[in-house]
Design a protein around this motif. Structure first.
Motif, PDB file in Angstrom:
ATOM      1  N   LEU A   1       7.642 -19.276 105.262  1.00 14.86           N
ATOM      2  CA  LEU A   1       7.363 -19.794 103.921  1.00 14.86           C
ATOM      3  C   LEU A   1       8.331 -20.912 103.564  1.00 14.86           C
ATOM      4  O   LEU A   1       7.928 -21.947 103.013  1.00 14.86           O
ATOM      5  N   LEU A   2       9.610 -20.749 103.886  1.00 13.57           N
ATOM      6  CA  LEU A   2      10.604 -21.774 103.571  1.00 13.57           C
ATOM      7  C   LEU A   2      10.281 -23.075 104.303  1.00 13.57           C
ATOM      8  O   LEU A   2      10.374 -24.158 103.718  1.00 13.57           O
ATOM      9  N   LYS A   3       9.865 -22.981 105.552  1.00 12.33           N
ATOM     10  CA  LYS A   3       9.465 -24.189 106.296  1.00 12.33           C
ATOM     11  C   LYS A   3       8.275 -24.857 105.598  1.00 12.33           C
ATOM     12  O   LYS A   3       8.222 -26.084 105.499  1.00 12.33           O
ATOM     13  N   GLN A   4       7.342 -24.045 105.112  1.00 16.35           N
ATOM     14  CA  GLN A   4       6.189 -24.586 104.387  1.00 16.35           C
ATOM     15  C   GLN A   4       6.644 -25.278 103.100  1.00 16.35           C
ATOM     16  O   GLN A   4       6.184 -26.375 102.778  1.00 16.35           O
ATOM     17  N   LEU A   5       7.551 -24.642 102.361  1.00 17.03           N
ATOM     18  CA  LEU A   5       8.060 -25.236 101.117  1.00 17.03           C
ATOM     19  C   LEU A   5       8.775 -26.553 101.399  1.00 17.03           C
ATOM     20  O   LEU A   5       8.631 -27.525 100.649  1.00 17.03           O
ATOM     21  N   GLN A   6       9.534 -26.592 102.487  1.00 13.79           N
ATOM     22  CA  GLN A   6      10.237 -27.830 102.842  1.00 13.79           C
ATOM     23  C   GLN A   6       9.246 -28.926 103.224  1.00 13.79           C
ATOM     24  O   GLN A   6       9.469 -30.092 102.921  1.00 13.79           O
ATOM     25  N   ALA A   7       8.159 -28.543 103.871  1.00 11.79           N
ATOM     26  CA  ALA A   7       7.140 -29.530 104.241  1.00 11.79           C
ATOM     27  C   ALA A   7       6.381 -30.032 103.009  1.00 11.79           C
ATOM     28  O   ALA A   7       6.035 -31.211 102.916  1.00 11.79           O
ATOM     29  N   ASP A   8       6.134 -29.142 102.053  1.00 11.56           N
ATOM     30  CA  ASP A   8       5.287 -29.471 100.904  1.00 11.56           C
ATOM     31  C   ASP A   8       6.025 -30.087  99.713  1.00 11.56           C
ATOM     32  O   ASP A   8       5.416 -30.812  98.925  1.00 11.56           O
ATOM     33  N   PHE A   9       7.314 -29.777  99.574  1.00 12.55           N
ATOM     34  CA  PHE A   9       8.041 -30.201  98.378  1.00 12.55           C
ATOM     35  C   PHE A   9       9.348 -30.895  98.748  1.00 12.55           C
ATOM     36  O   PHE A   9      10.218 -30.308  99.399  1.00 12.55           O
ATOM     37  N   GLU A  10       9.490 -32.122  98.265  1.00  9.86           N
ATOM     38  CA  GLU A  10      10.680 -32.916  98.564  1.00  9.86           C
ATOM     39  C   GLU A  10      11.965 -32.255  98.062  1.00  9.86           C
ATOM     40  O   GLU A  10      13.013 -32.360  98.702  1.00  9.86           O
ATOM     41  N   VAL A  11      11.891 -31.547  96.924  1.00 13.45           N
ATOM     42  CA  VAL A  11      13.114 -30.911  96.387  1.00 13.45           C
ATOM     43  C   VAL A  11      13.673 -29.890  97.374  1.00 13.45           C
ATOM     44  O   VAL A  11      14.883 -29.707  97.450  1.00 13.45           O
ATOM     45  N   PHE A  12      12.807 -29.246  98.144  1.00 15.40           N
ATOM     46  CA  PHE A  12      13.275 -28.303  99.174  1.00 15.40           C
ATOM     47  C   PHE A  12      13.771 -29.070 100.397  1.00 15.40           C
ATOM     48  O   PHE A  12      14.799 -28.723 100.969  1.00 15.40           O
ATOM     49  N   ARG A  13      13.033 -30.093 100.795  1.00 18.46           N
ATOM     50  CA  ARG A  13      13.405 -30.887 101.967  1.00 18.46           C
ATOM     51  C   ARG A  13      14.777 -31.511 101.783  1.00 18.46           C
ATOM     52  O   ARG A  13      15.575 -31.554 102.707  1.00 18.46           O
ATOM     53  N   GLN A  14      15.057 -32.015 100.580  1.00 22.74           N
ATOM     54  CA  GLN A  14      16.328 -32.693 100.316  1.00 22.74           C
ATOM     55  C   GLN A  14      17.401 -31.759  99.758  1.00 22.74           C
ATOM     56  O   GLN A  14      18.489 -32.210  99.424  1.00 22.74           O
TER      57      GLN A  14
END
Length: 142
Positions: free
Chosen positions: A17-30
């Motif tokens: 799920l965290l990988k999905q959130l990082q892929a879908d939302f820039e706030v998680f990626r950054q």
């Protein structure tokens, strides 16, 4: 006969799920500071998400060293769209800084302990080797 598909543990599902959130939302990626109540925003966007898995994923993210280092210096929090949504309080900044210091100290202590154990093992091995050499030297004449 088909083999049953293994059910992922909550922690494994949270990583996915965290990988999905990082892929879908820039706030998680950054690793930007998340708005208070971001879980409610996520549930609104992902209504089928398992809440326990979401809680674990958010915990993994917000306890990561990368996130904590960003939090140390941050002044603003962000929603899923990347818009400012609140401020990072001094309390939250100092908590992040303290957690980073403790974690880095713990890692350094572990590395020191591992080096000391390796050195002790090497010293033991050398001592044992010398004892064998002495035993061989003194047993030749008999």
């Amino acid at each position: 006969m088909t083999t049953p598909t293994p059910v992922p543990s909550p922690a494994q599902a949270a990583r996915v799920l965290l990988k999905q959130l990082q892929a879908d939302f820039e706030v998680f990626r950054q690793a930007k500071p998340l708005a208070i109540g971001i879980d409610k925003q996520l549930i609104a966007k992902l209504p089928d998400v398992n809440r326990k898995v979401l809680r674990i994923a958010l915990g993994m993210h917000t306890n990561s060293l990368r996130y904590l280092k960003v939090m140390e210096k941050a002044t603003e929090r962000f929603n899923l769209e990347g818009q400012v949504d609140g401020e990072v309080t001094d309390t939250h900044r100092s908590h992040a800084a303290q957690t980073v210091r403790e974690r880095l100290k713990k890692e350094a202590d572990q590395r020191r302990a591992e080096r000391a154990a390796q050195q002790a093992e090497e010293a033991r091995r050398q001592s044992e080797e010398k004892l064998h050499q002495l035993a061989a030297k003194f047993s030749r004449g008999r």
